[in-house]
Design a protein around this motif. Structure first.
Motif, PDB file in Angstrom:
ATOM      1  N   ALA A   1       8.826 -15.069   7.974  1.00 54.31           N
ATOM      2  CA  ALA A   1       9.232 -14.829   6.588  1.00 54.31           C
ATOM      3  C   ALA A   1       8.178 -15.314   5.600  1.00 54.31           C
ATOM      4  O   ALA A   1       7.976 -14.719   4.544  1.00 54.31           O
ATOM      5  N   THR A   2       7.497 -16.388   5.932  1.00 57.08           N
ATOM      6  CA  THR A   2       6.525 -16.985   5.004  1.00 57.08           C
ATOM      7  C   THR A   2       5.149 -16.311   5.060  1.00 57.08           C
ATOM      8  O   THR A   2       4.270 -16.655   4.281  1.00 57.08           O
ATOM      9  N   ASP A   3       4.961 -15.358   5.970  1.00 60.73           N
ATOM     10  CA  ASP A   3       3.661 -14.708   6.121  1.00 60.73           C
ATOM     11  C   ASP A   3       3.381 -13.733   4.985  1.00 60.73           C
ATOM     12  O   ASP A   3       4.287 -13.066   4.472  1.00 60.73           O
ATOM     13  N   GLN A   4       2.102 -13.614   4.643  1.00 62.07           N
ATOM     14  CA  GLN A   4       1.636 -12.542   3.777  1.00 62.07           C
ATOM     15  C   GLN A   4       1.166 -11.415   4.691  1.00 62.07           C
ATOM     16  O   GLN A   4       0.303 -11.611   5.543  1.00 62.07           O
ATOM     17  N   VAL A   5       1.774 -10.223   4.513  1.00 63.81           N
ATOM     18  CA  VAL A   5       1.551  -9.133   5.457  1.00 63.81           C
ATOM     19  C   VAL A   5       1.245  -7.827   4.723  1.00 63.81           C
ATOM     20  O   VAL A   5       1.976  -7.432   3.811  1.00 63.81           O
ATOM     21  N   ALA A   6       0.161  -7.164   5.128  1.00 62.85           N
ATOM     22  CA  ALA A   6      -0.173  -5.820   4.672  1.00 62.85           C
ATOM     23  C   ALA A   6       0.003  -4.870   5.854  1.00 62.85           C
ATOM     24  O   ALA A   6      -0.394  -5.190   6.979  1.00 62.85           O
TER      25      ALA A   6
ATOM     26  N   GLY B   1     -11.450 -16.797   3.025  1.00 62.94           N
ATOM     27  CA  GLY B   1     -11.361 -17.874   4.006  1.00 62.94           C
ATOM     28  C   GLY B   1     -10.837 -19.176   3.445  1.00 62.94           C
ATOM     29  O   GLY B   1     -10.472 -20.076   4.217  1.00 62.94           O
ATOM     30  N   LYS B   2     -10.757 -19.294   2.112  1.00 64.51           N
ATOM     31  CA  LYS B   2     -10.264 -20.524   1.493  1.00 64.51           C
ATOM     32  C   LYS B   2      -8.809 -20.428   1.059  1.00 64.51           C
ATOM     33  O   LYS B   2      -8.240 -21.395   0.564  1.00 64.51           O
ATOM     34  N   HIS B   3      -8.201 -19.255   1.217  1.00 67.57           N
ATOM     35  CA  HIS B   3      -6.794 -19.070   0.847  1.00 67.57           C
ATOM     36  C   HIS B   3      -5.916 -19.898   1.771  1.00 67.57           C
ATOM     37  O   HIS B   3      -6.212 -20.044   2.961  1.00 67.57           O
TER      38      HIS B   3
ATOM     39  N   GLY C   1      -0.030 -10.182  -4.890  1.00 67.61           N
ATOM     40  CA  GLY C   1       0.550 -11.052  -3.870  1.00 67.61           C
ATOM     41  C   GLY C   1      -0.410 -12.120  -3.389  1.00 67.61           C
ATOM     42  O   GLY C   1      -0.023 -13.273  -3.181  1.00 67.61           O
ATOM     43  N   ARG C   2      -1.685 -11.750  -3.243  1.00 71.89           N
ATOM     44  CA  ARG C   2      -2.673 -12.699  -2.741  1.00 71.89           C
ATOM     45  C   ARG C   2      -3.021 -13.784  -3.759  1.00 71.89           C
ATOM     46  O   ARG C   2      -3.611 -14.801  -3.399  1.00 71.89           O
ATOM     47  N   LYS C   3      -2.660 -13.564  -5.005  1.00 67.72           N
ATOM     48  CA  LYS C   3      -2.887 -14.595  -6.020  1.00 67.72           C
ATOM     49  C   LYS C   3      -1.867 -15.722  -5.923  1.00 67.72           C
ATOM     50  O   LYS C   3      -1.972 -16.723  -6.621  1.00 67.72           O
ATOM     51  N   THR C   4      -0.871 -15.553  -5.047  1.00 70.59           N
ATOM     52  CA  THR C   4       0.157 -16.563  -4.849  1.00 70.59           C
ATOM     53  C   THR C   4       0.040 -17.132  -3.439  1.00 70.59           C
ATOM     54  O   THR C   4      -0.751 -16.663  -2.619  1.00 70.59           O
ATOM     55  N   ASN C   5       0.854 -18.136  -3.155  1.00 70.11           N
ATOM     56  CA  ASN C   5       0.963 -18.674  -1.796  1.00 70.11           C
ATOM     57  C   ASN C   5       2.300 -18.300  -1.161  1.00 70.11           C
ATOM     58  O   ASN C   5       2.683 -18.861  -0.138  1.00 70.11           O
ATOM     59  N   GLN C   6       2.990 -17.348  -1.778  1.00 71.60           N
ATOM     60  CA  GLN C   6       4.290 -16.927  -1.281  1.00 71.60           C
ATOM     61  C   GLN C   6       4.148 -15.837  -0.222  1.00 71.60           C
ATOM     62  O   GLN C   6       3.190 -15.062  -0.228  1.00 71.60           O
ATOM     63  N   GLY C   7       5.140 -15.778   0.644  1.00 71.07           N
ATOM     64  CA  GLY C   7       5.161 -14.717   1.642  1.00 71.07           C
ATOM     65  C   GLY C   7       5.500 -13.383   1.011  1.00 71.07           C
ATOM     66  O   GLY C   7       6.235 -13.321   0.026  1.00 71.07           O
ATOM     67  N   PHE C   8       4.947 -12.300   1.565  1.00 67.14           N
ATOM     68  CA  PHE C   8       5.298 -10.954   1.126  1.00 67.14           C
ATOM     69  C   PHE C   8       5.068  -9.982   2.263  1.00 67.14           C
ATOM     70  O   PHE C   8       4.346 -10.272   3.233  1.00 67.14           O
ATOM     71  N   LYS C   9       5.665  -8.806   2.151  1.00 67.43           N
ATOM     72  CA  LYS C   9       5.500  -7.724   3.103  1.00 67.43           C
ATOM     73  C   LYS C   9       5.246  -6.457   2.282  1.00 67.43           C
ATOM     74  O   LYS C   9       6.158  -5.949   1.629  1.00 67.43           O
ATOM     75  N   ILE C  10       4.028  -5.951   2.305  1.00 67.44           N
ATOM     76  CA  ILE C  10       3.631  -4.818   1.480  1.00 67.44           C
ATOM     77  C   ILE C  10       3.044  -3.736   2.380  1.00 67.44           C
ATOM     78  O   ILE C  10       2.132  -3.998   3.163  1.00 67.44           O
ATOM     79  N   ALA C  11       3.587  -2.514   2.262  1.00 64.37           N
ATOM     80  CA  ALA C  11       3.176  -1.426   3.152  1.00 64.37           C
ATOM     81  C   ALA C  11       2.568  -0.268   2.381  1.00 64.37           C
ATOM     82  O   ALA C  11       2.996   0.057   1.265  1.00 64.37           O
ATOM     83  N   TYR C  12       1.566   0.353   2.997  1.00 61.74           N
ATOM     84  CA  TYR C  12       1.018   1.611   2.506  1.00 61.74           C
ATOM     85  C   TYR C  12       1.625   2.720   3.346  1.00 61.74           C
ATOM     86  O   TYR C  12       1.392   2.802   4.551  1.00 61.74           O
ATOM     87  N   THR C  13       2.435   3.559   2.704  1.00 63.78           N
ATOM     88  CA  THR C  13       3.171   4.614   3.405  1.00 63.78           C
ATOM     89  C   THR C  13       2.899   5.962   2.733  1.00 63.78           C
ATOM     90  O   THR C  13       3.750   6.492   2.010  1.00 63.78           O
TER      91      THR C  13
END
Length: 200
Positions: A17-22, A90-92, A55-67
């Motif tokens: 749930a906490t992962d950032q996912v593309a 690499g510093k995120h 989304g990457r400007k935060t440290n929160q998890g998200f799930k974002i899809a290109y469909t």
């Protein structure tokens, strides 16, 4: 093989749930909820990119899809990968997990991976990009994928020659791969591996 549970494995084994996912999702396999979070889907690459940047400007998890709504090509996949490559940092505090569905359908080589997908495979971890590549037959995709991966999740194969090919590339014995049934898998970490089954 088709229907063995590859997408289920990605959803159940590798995403939290906490992962950032593309997600490159040409067949709309990730609609709804993924790891407890709603997947935000975009059919235009610029909208997908804008959401990913935010989304990457935060440290929160998200799930974002290109469909995309059109039939996708290698060029579409490369453009998706170029956007993802631009999100590498690499510093995120969080890596960006990148799910690439239908890789064989969007590749033109079984040799060294090319384009931005190749960059993600070879250099991604340095920049906090962790790719999850989904395909039916190892023989149909770039050897870079299997050669560069820390983890391999092997599932049911339709033909014994596919199991033997995977034995050559991973070291997992073909006689352990051939009996696998739907939702059963062998998870390899480095050179060590074990068998299990996905339970929903």
């Amino acid at each position: 093989m088709s229907g063995c549970g590859k997408t289920s494995a990605a959803k159940k084994l590798f995403i939290k749930a906490t992962d950032q996912v593309a997600i490159f999702d040409p067949l709309n396999d990730y609609q709804g909820i993924l790891a407890g979070r709603k997947v935000r889907s975009y059919d235009k690459l610029k909208d997908f990119a804008a959401a990913l940047i935010a989304g990457r400007k935060t440290n929160q998890g998200f799930k974002i899809a290109y469909t995309p709504k059109h039939e996708t090509t290698e060029a579409d996949f490369d453009r998706f990968c170029s956007v993802v490559w631009g999100m590498g940092n690499g510093k995120h505090k969080k890596p960006l997990k990148v799910i690439c569905e239908e890789v064989a359908e969007h590749s033109n080589t079984t040799a060294k991976a090319t384009g931005y997908h190749g960059k993600i495979l070879r250099l991604g971890r340095k920049y906090g990009l962790h790719s999850i590549n989904m395909f039916q037959r190892g023989q149909e995709v770039s050897k870079t994928i299997i050669d560069n991966c820390q983890y391999a999740c092997v599932m049911m194969q339709k033909a014994d020659d596919s199991a033997r090919y995977l034995q050559q590339k991973t070291g997992i014995p073909a006689n352990e791969i051939i009996p696998l049934q739907k939702l059963e898998y062998i998870l390899q970490d480095g050179k060590k591996w074990n068998k299990n089954v996905i339970i929903w």
